[in-house]
Design an enzyme around this catalytic site. Structure first.
Site, mmCIF file in Angstrom:
data_model
loop_
_atom_site.group_PDB
_atom_site.id
_atom_site.type_symbol
_atom_site.label_atom_id
_atom_site.label_comp_id
_atom_site.label_asym_id
_atom_site.label_seq_id
_atom_site.Cartn_x
_atom_site.Cartn_y
_atom_site.Cartn_z
ATOM 1 N N ASN A 60 0.881 -1.176 0.000
ATOM 2 C CA ASN A 60 0.000 0.000 0.000
ATOM 3 C C ASN A 60 0.915 1.222 0.000
ATOM 4 O O ASN A 60 1.432 1.626 1.045
ATOM 5 C CB ASN A 60 -0.888 -0.039 1.254
ATOM 6 C CG ASN A 60 -1.894 1.094 1.288
ATOM 7 O OD1 ASN A 60 -1.907 1.958 0.398
ATOM 8 N ND2 ASN A 60 -2.723 1.105 2.307
ATOM 9 N N LYS B 32 3.263 0.722 3.123
ATOM 10 C CA LYS B 32 2.986 -0.351 4.080
ATOM 11 C C LYS B 32 3.067 -1.680 3.337
ATOM 12 O O LYS B 32 2.699 -1.753 2.159
ATOM 13 C CB LYS B 32 1.572 -0.204 4.643
ATOM 14 C CG LYS B 32 1.410 0.975 5.573
ATOM 15 C CD LYS B 32 0.026 0.916 6.219
ATOM 16 C CE LYS B 32 -0.335 2.288 6.733
ATOM 17 N NZ LYS B 32 -1.707 2.667 6.498
ATOM 18 N N ARG C 72 -2.519 -2.065 -3.460
ATOM 19 C CA ARG C 72 -3.735 -1.298 -3.250
ATOM 20 C C ARG C 72 -3.659 -0.045 -4.119
ATOM 21 O O ARG C 72 -2.675 0.702 -4.058
ATOM 22 C CB ARG C 72 -3.820 -0.898 -1.778
ATOM 23 C CG ARG C 72 -5.074 -0.155 -1.491
ATOM 24 C CD ARG C 72 -5.203 0.170 -0.034
ATOM 25 N NE ARG C 72 -6.504 0.769 0.190
ATOM 26 C CZ ARG C 72 -6.884 1.291 1.327
ATOM 27 N NH1 ARG C 72 -6.087 1.273 2.355
ATOM 28 N NH2 ARG C 72 -8.067 1.814 1.436
ATOM 29 N N HIS D 138 -13.161 2.592 0.019
ATOM 30 C CA HIS D 138 -13.173 1.492 0.998
ATOM 31 C C HIS D 138 -13.758 0.224 0.361
ATOM 32 O O HIS D 138 -14.260 -0.654 1.057
ATOM 33 C CB HIS D 138 -14.036 1.820 2.240
ATOM 34 C CG HIS D 138 -13.480 2.877 3.139
ATOM 35 N ND1 HIS D 138 -14.293 3.789 3.780
ATOM 36 C CD2 HIS D 138 -12.223 3.163 3.522
ATOM 37 C CE1 HIS D 138 -13.558 4.592 4.515
ATOM 38 N NE2 HIS D 138 -12.284 4.243 4.374
ATOM 39 N N ARG E 216 -12.928 14.705 8.191
ATOM 40 C CA ARG E 216 -13.640 15.119 6.972
ATOM 41 C C ARG E 216 -15.074 15.511 7.314
ATOM 42 O O ARG E 216 -15.720 14.857 8.131
ATOM 43 C CB ARG E 216 -13.687 13.989 5.948
ATOM 44 C CG ARG E 216 -12.330 13.620 5.370
ATOM 45 C CD ARG E 216 -12.517 12.677 4.177
ATOM 46 N NE ARG E 216 -11.240 12.110 3.761
ATOM 47 C CZ ARG E 216 -10.965 10.811 3.806
ATOM 48 N NH1 ARG E 216 -11.860 9.927 4.215
ATOM 49 N NH2 ARG E 216 -9.785 10.381 3.409
ATOM 50 N N GLU F 148 -8.811 -5.884 4.862
ATOM 51 C CA GLU F 148 -8.549 -5.475 3.477
ATOM 52 C C GLU F 148 -7.344 -6.215 2.905
ATOM 53 O O GLU F 148 -7.329 -6.563 1.727
ATOM 54 C CB GLU F 148 -8.312 -3.961 3.416
ATOM 55 C CG GLU F 148 -9.564 -3.177 3.719
ATOM 56 C CD GLU F 148 -9.308 -1.695 3.935
ATOM 57 O OE1 GLU F 148 -9.325 -0.977 2.940
ATOM 58 O OE2 GLU F 148 -9.107 -1.275 5.082
#
Ligand code: ADP
Length: 396
Positions: A7, A14, A89, A178, A237, A380
């Site tokens: 990722n 990551k 990802r 997501h 957010r 995930e």
């Protein structure tokens, strides 16, 4: 099989080395401060090592990851050849990708085409892919898109009610994010309830939050939009607001649209309402000590989540299962209880004892609840590993 999951962010990367059949993680870690100096944090079980390694680009970061994975002291494999495939990802697949796919030159070109839609993440994701191709040219690379799961939405859900030219010329529409988490939870929930045909709403409530209306495993609607800013309020957010707020603030304070959007992404949400923190644990502590703004932030969040469950129950013409996942969804009994209280009119009934669960799969509704309510921890990385393994096996 060993799948390396990557990722890549703009200055971080990551990784996890995972067995896609068992979900066992042999090693995982994080490269930080890429382009600045470079630091690798590598974990094998409970053992952790931190190394300062120069990382002038993502290539050196990937090279450092491969080096430590085969390291005599901290490694978990003997040779890089033991990595069967790499799953990346990728944030934005635009209208180009409705599923994960093996990386080819065409796929890279299509991800590049989506850069205007994901200007911060897609270039970093591409750097991760190119760096892996450079250091392990024979290993298959797979791209797994955060938007792909939502591509089954009907036009009435994804089209914005703005002039068609913006959709036709610029691909401006709802995409949703997501997706890898929603896909994992939708699949896992189908296993848990023992059915494939049912109507569910998945609440991915974390620092970033989104919800998905899912029918028979397919996404029908989701709260995030062209970008992850839309939907329920989040850690920092704003979620949905009247777009004219942007014009008002920019005019009154001489702010640029970019600065205003930065404020809506990074300085809003429950952080702004509470004035205390974006972390739900801090908000719960504050509210327990009588801080009214922390209470309001939590109330606002649960109210908006419940409103979307109601909207999606209407969109799906019914609701069989409600699932909670991600940091707050998995670990926040008070949030779950507050959301479900709004849904009592639909026959949603929580079992207060079962709702105490944190971080574990659990049916938390009562046997007579009209809607089954589940906590399903997301994974995930496992979803990325499984998609990667499936595609690579199919191509062999
Ligand atoms: P991200 O969107 O960054 O992946 P996470 O899914 O990890 O975020 O969720 C982070 C949020 O989960 C934080 O607000 C944190 O407070 C919340 N969280 C984690 N553990 C708990 C807990 N035990 N109780 C309440 N909230 C929790």
């Amino acid at each position: 099989m060993n799948i390396l999951i990557i990722n890549a962010g703009s200055s971080s990367l990551k990784y996890q080395l995972m067995n896609p059949d068992t979900g066992d993680v042999a090693a995982k870690g994080l490269c930080e401060r890429i382009y600045i100096d470079g630091r690798l944090t590598h974990k094998v079980g409970d053992n952790k090592v931190v190394k300062d390694i120069p990382m002038p680009s993502h290539s050196e970061a990937i090279a450092a990851v491969l080096d430590i994975l085969v390291d005599a002291e901290y490694g978990v494999i003997k040779s890089v050849d033991e990595i069967d495939a790499v799953g990346h990802r990728v944030l934005h697949g635009g209208m180009e990708f409705s599923d994960s796919c093996i990386v080819t030159d065409e796929v890279i070109a299509a991800i590049e085409k989506c850069i205007p839609l994901g200007p911060l993440h897609n270039p970093a994701n591409l750097m991760g892919i190119r760096a892996c191709q450079a250091v392990m040219p024979k290993t298959p690379q797979v791209a797994v898109f955060d938007t792909a799961f939502h591509m089954t939405m009907p036009a009435k859900a994804y089209r914005y009610a703005i002039p068609t030219e913006y959709y036709e010329n610029d691909n401006i529409r709802r995409y949703g994010f997501h997706g890898t988490s929603h896909k994992y939870v939708a699949r896992r929930t189908a296993e848990l309830v023992g059915k494939t045909e049912f109507k569910m709403v998945n609440c991915h409530l974390g620092n970033g939050s989104s919800m998905a209306a899912v029918k028979d495993g397919k996404c029908m609607d989701t709260t995030m939009g062209l970008t992850p800013l839309a939907g329920v309020p989040m850690g920092t957010r704003s979620g949905d607001i009247d777009p004219a707020v942007v014009q008002f603030i920019c005019n009154k304070y001489g702010m640029s649209v970019d600065d205003c959007l930065n404020m809506l992404n990074k300085k809003s949400g429950v952080l702004a309402v509470s004035g205390v923190s974006s972390d739900f644990r801090d908000l719960e502590d504050g509210a327990a000590k009588g801080n009214a703004d922390c209470r309001l932030a939590l109330d606002k969040f649960c109210y908006e989540v419940a409103k979307y469950v109601g909207a999606y129950a209407a969109a799906l013409n019914g609701l069989d299962v409600l699932t909670f996942t991600a940091g707050v969804g998995e670990n926040g009994p008070d949030t779950r209880a507050a959301v479900c209280e709004y849904l009592a009119f639909m026959g949603v009934k929580l079992d207060p004892e079962k709702n105490k669960v944190r971080g574990k799969e659990m049916l938390i509704s009562t046997p007579d609840s009209k809607v089954q309510v589940w906590v399903v921890p997301t994974n995930e990385e496992l979803m990325i590993a499984q998609d990667t393994a499936e595609l690579v096996k199919a191509a062999q």
